[in-house]
Design an enzyme around this catalytic site. Structure first.
Site, PDB file in Angstrom:
ATOM      1  CD1 TRP A 127      37.968  -2.790  -6.299  1.00 46.05           C
ATOM      2  CD2 TRP A 127      37.750  -4.943  -6.898  1.00 46.05           C
ATOM      3  NE1 TRP A 127      39.198  -3.385  -6.198  1.00 46.05           N
ATOM      4  CE2 TRP A 127      39.090  -4.701  -6.561  1.00 46.05           C
ATOM      5  CE3 TRP A 127      37.371  -6.217  -7.309  1.00 46.05           C
ATOM      6  CZ2 TRP A 127      40.066  -5.696  -6.612  1.00 46.05           C
ATOM      7  CZ3 TRP A 127      38.335  -7.201  -7.359  1.00 46.05           C
ATOM      8  CH2 TRP A 127      39.670  -6.945  -7.009  1.00 46.05           C
ATOM      9  CG  ASP A 208      33.672  -9.310  -3.899  1.00 49.89           C
ATOM     10  OD1 ASP A 208      34.243  -9.809  -2.919  1.00 49.89           O
ATOM     11  OD2 ASP A 208      34.264  -8.638  -4.770  1.00 49.89           O
ATOM     12  CB  ALA A 210      36.362  -7.963   0.153  1.00 49.42           C
ATOM     13  CE  LYS A 243      40.836  -5.787   0.893  1.00 45.31           C
ATOM     14  NZ  LYS A 243      41.158  -4.812  -0.082  1.00 45.31           N
TER      15      LYS A 243
HETATM   16  C1  LMR Z   1      40.782  -1.774  -3.178  1.00 39.38           C
HETATM   17  O1  LMR Z   1      39.651  -1.705  -3.680  1.00 39.38           O
HETATM   18  O2  LMR Z   1      41.500  -0.773  -3.012  1.00 39.38           O
HETATM   19  C2  LMR Z   1      41.300  -3.090  -2.697  1.00 39.38           C
HETATM   20  O3  LMR Z   1      40.362  -4.090  -2.928  1.00 39.38           O
HETATM   21  C3  LMR Z   1      42.636  -3.414  -3.215  1.00 39.38           C
HETATM   22  C4  LMR Z   1      42.636  -3.750  -4.670  1.00 39.38           C
HETATM   23  O4  LMR Z   1      43.181  -4.824  -4.999  1.00 39.38           O
HETATM   24  O5  LMR Z   1      42.141  -2.979  -5.484  1.00 39.38           O
END
Ligand code: LMR
Length: 394
Positions: A127, A208, A210, A243
């Site tokens: 991410w 992590d 999520a 989520k």
């Molecule tokens: C994403 O990866 O799109 C989500 O976790 C939202 C974000 O805050 O980036």
């Protein structure tokens, strides 16, 4: 003073969200930000959330401060949801945080306080905000191989080889389930091998999580986190409710820090409380209270789990439809991985140019690394996407 400030790079995911909004075309498909949308393109308030909020409005008698760590009932409910009874409660320190991102940030700050020399190993890719926060907090990052762009599965050999280079005390950041951005995940045998390596080399595990409930089910998606947390000495877990409870804007998350022995927990808890105090004092309460209400009421919990399961199955059906459609149009099985991936995302593994072409020619928005949000599709847009992918020569 303010004129000294330099422009900041835009977050790729959020910038795409804005671009989509500005696009005047009547037919456009948003596969960008990781937000669940139903077939009508709406991100609904879940039934159990509505009911819990209704009860809160009626029953809540005060909005006074709660505690630096948030409501202990929230921590207990979340520990139960994520870890079940796999780790002794007295080894776990926990604080409520503003969303999963808040938990990630506090975890990195804790790492920096506890061991300024620690490096954080991150999957390649991960991410993007993991990297951004790590840089901001001033922690060195090392990428480990993760995604095989040929098979679109995990490059497990590469991953183990790279983690094998880590130094004692380095932190290994792992996605508990539904890897973001790739959608490719380890199986439990592979997770066990990662655990063995962590223990052998004296590394610190950080997870992590999520997207619990978006992959193979609530329990199944927690299995890797439970395995790691119950098998390593120390572990950090950043959990998000954005989520799976759909409470994105309420900013509801938790950071857990598991010590080797129960004797260490009190000091770790003080440090977590301290970090909350320095950064924002008290964590947001509304979303946490809604989540606690749901998790501790058997009827609400069952209804929430049922709705989450509908969401999960809906995304799996879209994955299968897209894989089938691509098989039909391309006459090849090379897109079979879409049905194998789990969670909200799949990285289709193409160039930023092709991603841009999809946006310009077809109004299809995916993140530049070719991550698409499966939940941004519906039965009618799947064929459009499949045709656009094949037409673009991906
Ligand atoms: C994403 O990866 O799109 C989500 O976790 C939202 C974000 O805050 O980036």
């Amino acid at each position: 003073m303010l004129s000294n400030l330099k422009a900041q790079p835009a977050d790729k995911i959020l910038a795409l969200m804005a671009k989509f909004k500005e696009d005047p075309r009547p037919i456009k498909v948003d596969l960008g930000v990781g937000v669940y949308k139903n077939a009508e393109g709406v991100t609904p308030v879940m039934r159990a959330v509505k009911e819990a909020e209704r009860r809160l409005v009626e029953e809540q008698t005060s909005k006074s401060y709660v505690a630096l760590a948030g409501d202990p009932a929230f921590s207990d409910a979340m520990i139960d949801l994520i870890l079940g009874d796999t780790v002794a409660r007295d080894r776990i320190a926990a604080v409520a945080t503003p969303g999963g991102t808040g938990a990630v940030r506090q975890a990195f700050e804790l790492v920096k306080m506890a061991n300024p020399d620690a490096r954080v190993y991150v999957s390649n890719p991960t991410w993007p905000n993991h990297l951004s926060i790590l840089k901001y907090v001033g922690i060195e990052t090392v990428a480990y191989r993760y995604f095989d762009t040929e098979t679109r599965a995990v490059d497990f050999e590469g991953m183990l080889a790279d983690l094998g280079e880590a130094r004692e005390g380095d932190v290994v950041l792992l996605h508990g389930c539904c890897h973001n951005p790739t959608g490719a995940n380890l199986n439990l045998t592979q997770w066990q091998a990662v655990v063995d390596l962590i223990n052998e080399k004296g590394l610190i595990a950080m997870i992590d999580i999520a997207y619990q409930g978006f992959g193979d089910g609530l329990e199944e998606d927690a299995a890797a986190t439970r395995l790691v947390a119950s098998s390593v000495k120390e572990c950090l877990i950043a959990g998000s409710c954005s989520k799976n409870f759909g409470v994105y804007r309420e900013r509801t998350g938790i950071l857990m820090a598991i010590s080797t022995e129960a004797e260490g927990t009190a000091v770790v808890q003080q440090n977590l409380n301290f970090l909350n105090r320095q950064n924002y004092s008290f964590p947001p309460d509304h979303g946490a209270r809604v989540v606690t209400t749901i998790l501790t009421d058997p009827e609400l919990r069952a209804d929430w789990a049922a709705e989450l399961e509908e969401i999960r199955l809906g995304m799996l059906a879209l994955r299968q439809q897209l894989a089938d459609e691509l098989q039909k149009l391309s006459g090849s099985d090379r897109f079979g991985f879409i049905a194998e991936h789990r969670g909200m995302f799949s990285q289709i593994g193409t160039t930023p140019d092709k991603v841009e072409q999809l946006r310009v020619d077809n109004g299809i928005y995916m993140v530049g690394d070719s991550r698409m949000n499966i939940a941004g599709l519906n039965k009618d847009t799947v064929p459009l996407l499949a045709k656009a992918i094949v037409d673009a020569g991906i």
